[in-house]
Design a protein around this motif. Structure first.
Motif, PDB file in Angstrom:
ATOM      1  N   LEU A  16      15.660 -19.137  21.897  1.00  0.00           N
ATOM      2  CA  LEU A  16      15.637 -20.496  21.350  1.00  0.00           C
ATOM      3  C   LEU A  16      14.866 -20.581  20.041  1.00  0.00           C
ATOM      4  O   LEU A  16      15.196 -21.406  19.179  1.00  0.00           O
ATOM      5  N   LYS A  19      17.246 -17.678  17.557  1.00  0.00           N
ATOM      6  CA  LYS A  19      18.699 -17.859  17.467  1.00  0.00           C
ATOM      7  C   LYS A  19      19.107 -19.142  18.207  1.00  0.00           C
ATOM      8  O   LYS A  19      19.668 -19.100  19.293  1.00  0.00           O
ATOM      9  N   PRO A  20      18.801 -20.298  17.647  1.00  0.00           N
ATOM     10  CA  PRO A  20      19.114 -21.550  18.334  1.00  0.00           C
ATOM     11  C   PRO A  20      20.603 -21.745  18.621  1.00  0.00           C
ATOM     12  O   PRO A  20      20.972 -22.536  19.484  1.00  0.00           O
ATOM     13  N   GLU A  23      22.148 -21.273  22.398  1.00  0.00           N
ATOM     14  CA  GLU A  23      21.514 -22.165  23.366  1.00  0.00           C
ATOM     15  C   GLU A  23      22.153 -22.062  24.752  1.00  0.00           C
ATOM     16  O   GLU A  23      21.454 -22.088  25.763  1.00  0.00           O
TER      17      GLU A  23
END
Length: 54
Positions: A16, A19-20, A23
């Motif tokens: 998170l 590398k959002p 998700e």
């Protein structure tokens, strides 16, 4: 096994933060770790199963 759950949650936090866009992967890892911990708790406290050493 609890340490593996801790590492799974730590990897979720890392995903998170860095590398959002992943998700959904992070959420599925979180739910999987939670279900494993829940199964371990039920297996440990259940009267239907003998006392298991997990």
């Amino acid at each position: 096994m609890e340490f593996l759950g801790f590492l799974a949650i730590l990897s979720v936090v890392g995903i998170l933060l860095f590398k959002p866009a992943l998700e959904k992967l992070a959420f599925s890892i979180f739910v999987g770790a939670w279900l494993v911990e829940l199964a371990m708790f039920v297996a440990h406290t259940s009267t239907l199963l003998p006392n298991m050493n997990l």
